[in-house]
Design a protein around this motif. Structure first.
Motif, PDB file in Angstrom:
ATOM      1  N   GLN A   1       3.455   6.042  -5.477  1.00 35.03           N
ATOM      2  CA  GLN A   1       3.221   6.181  -6.917  1.00 35.03           C
ATOM      3  C   GLN A   1       2.159   7.244  -7.192  1.00 35.03           C
ATOM      4  N   THR A   2       1.152   7.292  -6.332  1.00 36.21           N
ATOM      5  CA  THR A   2       0.079   8.277  -6.498  1.00 36.21           C
ATOM      6  C   THR A   2       0.603   9.702  -6.294  1.00 36.21           C
ATOM      7  N   ILE A   3       1.439   9.882  -5.270  1.00 31.29           N
ATOM      8  CA  ILE A   3       1.913  11.225  -4.929  1.00 31.29           C
ATOM      9  C   ILE A   3       3.006  11.701  -5.881  1.00 31.29           C
ATOM     10  N   THR A   4       3.927  10.807  -6.237  1.00 31.15           N
ATOM     11  CA  THR A   4       5.094  11.219  -7.030  1.00 31.15           C
ATOM     12  C   THR A   4       4.975  10.872  -8.505  1.00 31.15           C
TER      13      THR A   4
ATOM     14  N   GLU B   1       3.919  13.232   4.562  1.00 30.56           N
ATOM     15  CA  GLU B   1       4.902  14.292   4.775  1.00 30.56           C
ATOM     16  C   GLU B   1       6.277  13.890   4.242  1.00 30.56           C
ATOM     17  N   LEU B   2       6.669  12.669   4.504  1.00 29.68           N
ATOM     18  CA  LEU B   2       7.987  12.211   4.057  1.00 29.68           C
ATOM     19  C   LEU B   2       8.060  12.086   2.547  1.00 29.68           C
ATOM     20  N   ILE B   3       7.022  11.523   1.946  1.00 27.71           N
ATOM     21  CA  ILE B   3       7.027  11.327   0.490  1.00 27.71           C
ATOM     22  C   ILE B   3       7.050  12.680  -0.229  1.00 27.71           C
ATOM     23  N   GLN B   4       6.281  13.630   0.271  1.00 23.14           N
ATOM     24  CA  GLN B   4       6.218  14.940  -0.381  1.00 23.14           C
ATOM     25  C   GLN B   4       7.567  15.661  -0.330  1.00 23.14           C
TER      26      GLN B   4
ATOM     27  N   GLN C   1       0.833  -1.204   0.000  1.00 20.92           N
ATOM     28  CA  GLN C   1       0.000   0.000   0.000  1.00 20.92           C
ATOM     29  C   GLN C   1       0.869   1.257   0.000  1.00 20.92           C
ATOM     30  N   ILE C   2       2.005   1.187   0.683  1.00 25.01           N
ATOM     31  CA  ILE C   2       2.938   2.309   0.684  1.00 25.01           C
ATOM     32  C   ILE C   2       3.450   2.565  -0.723  1.00 25.01           C
ATOM     33  N   GLY C   3       3.717   1.481  -1.456  1.00 25.56           N
ATOM     34  CA  GLY C   3       4.162   1.623  -2.837  1.00 25.56           C
ATOM     35  C   GLY C   3       3.130   2.337  -3.694  1.00 25.56           C
ATOM     36  N   LYS C   4       1.870   1.976  -3.510  1.00 29.21           N
ATOM     37  CA  LYS C   4       0.792   2.625  -4.279  1.00 29.21           C
ATOM     38  C   LYS C   4       0.661   4.102  -3.893  1.00 29.21           C
TER      39      LYS C   4
END
Length: 334
Positions: free
Chosen positions: A31-34, A59-62, A25-28
């Motif tokens: 992928q959605t954010i980046t 927050e981390l992905i962004q 789910q983290i992978g999805k």
């Protein structure tokens, strides 16, 4: 918390405890954010860093912070600090000690390091707010690694070093009681205490290397011994015999890893030091480790010279060492 205005307004409401997102789910989410596919390493790092908490993940992905080494965003740190501000001083002091130990720590560790006599009562507020959770018997665990990271980062440098040193003293007592697998942990805390005990730090690295070698963890053994040698080089009062012994221990590990050239270089260095000290036993050890890289149907003149020099230096009373050197010399001359 259950005393907040939103909770008071929601009469009859229930509490739903949500699990963190799984790695897939983290992978999805990434992928959605980046718009990019996440590598397995990125997914695993984000999972370890956030425990799947959606807010922390966003927050981390962004910010592109998929690496453990990156600084936490201020938004996350602020949320954590707001939770911590609600804790009594005594509770926060225990959590600071726990943060120095790691994500997971034992109540016995806290008792040994802290002055608090009633650990259970002092930790109750942190358990209620789910900042820490009960793990195995006698063990506690920060519910998120980020709690631990923020608490540790906010520690005043002097207090942080003091706590690391006090925990190192506790680890020494555990090792003396037979927990030899704790040597690497002891070395880490002596390092983080500011290196105020360089000799003890070097010895803990040496013992960690010896333990790792005994369980065939040769990469870990080499890493510990290399660090010990580097620290020894920074010590103006270095004992040459101690350097020689460390070189030979590292050489033996490298032989086991198939790093023959590096191992032989360390043996040569050790042999020179032993010769300058006129230490026949160390000369013999260096020659024998050097000769452990056996090549059939080949007379290694350098090895022969080392063995003959060691044999000449060894006293007649060193019967066992002389027998080993003579046996290897006989094989080297065939």
């Amino acid at each position: 918390g259950n005393d907040g205005p939103l909770w008071q307004a929601a009469r009859g409401a229930g509490v739903l405890h949500l699990r963190g997102l799984a790695e897939s789910q983290i992978g999805k989410m990434l992928q959605t954010i980046t718009g990019e596919d996440a590598s397995p390493e990125q997914r695993q790092q984000l999972l370890e860093r956030t425990d799947g908490n959606p807010f922390f993940l966003t927050e981390l992905i962004q910010l592109g912070a998929s690496s453990k080494a990156m600084t936490l965003p201020d938004s996350i740190q602020q949320v954590i600090r707001q939770h911590l501000e609600r804790l009594p001083t005594e509770t926060l002091a225990l959590l600071e000690t726990g943060a120095v130990i790691g994500r997971e720590f034992g109540s016995a560790d806290l008792i040994a390091v802290c002055d608090c006599t009633d650990i259970e009562t002092a930790l109750a507020p942190a358990l209620k707010l789910e900042i820490v959770q009960l793990a195995e018997a006698g063990q506690l665990r920060f519910s998120h690694i980020i709690y631990r990271d923020v608490i540790h980062a906010d520690l005043e440098k002097g207090r942080c070093r003091e706590l690391h040193l006090r925990y190192a003293q506790h680890l020494r007592s555990l090792i003396e009681a037979g927990q030899n697998h704790r040597w690497q942990e002891l070395a880490l805390h002596l390092e983080r205490s500011g290196g105020t005990e360089p000799s003890a730090w070097i010895e803990s690295l040496r013992q960690a290397g010896s333990y790792a070698r005994g369980i065939a963890a040769f990469e870990d053994a080499a890493s510990s011994l290399q660090k010990a040698l580097a620290l020894l080089g920074e010590d103006p009062d270095t004992d040459p015999a101690r350097r020689c012994e460390l070189l030979l221990e590292l050489a033996e590990v490298e032989m086991a890893r198939g790093e023959i050239e590096s191992a032989c270089d360390h043996c040569r260095n050790a042999f020179r030091i032993a010769g300058s000290l006129e230490d026949a036993a160390l000369m013999a050890s260096a020659a024998l480790v050097f000769g452990s890289a056996y090549v059939a149907a080949n007379i290694d003149e350098e090895l022969v010279i080392m063995l003959e020099a060691a044999q000449a230096a060894l006293p007649d009373t060193a019967a066992a060492e002389r027998a080993q050197v003579m046996a290897r010399l006989a094989a080297a001359l065939q």
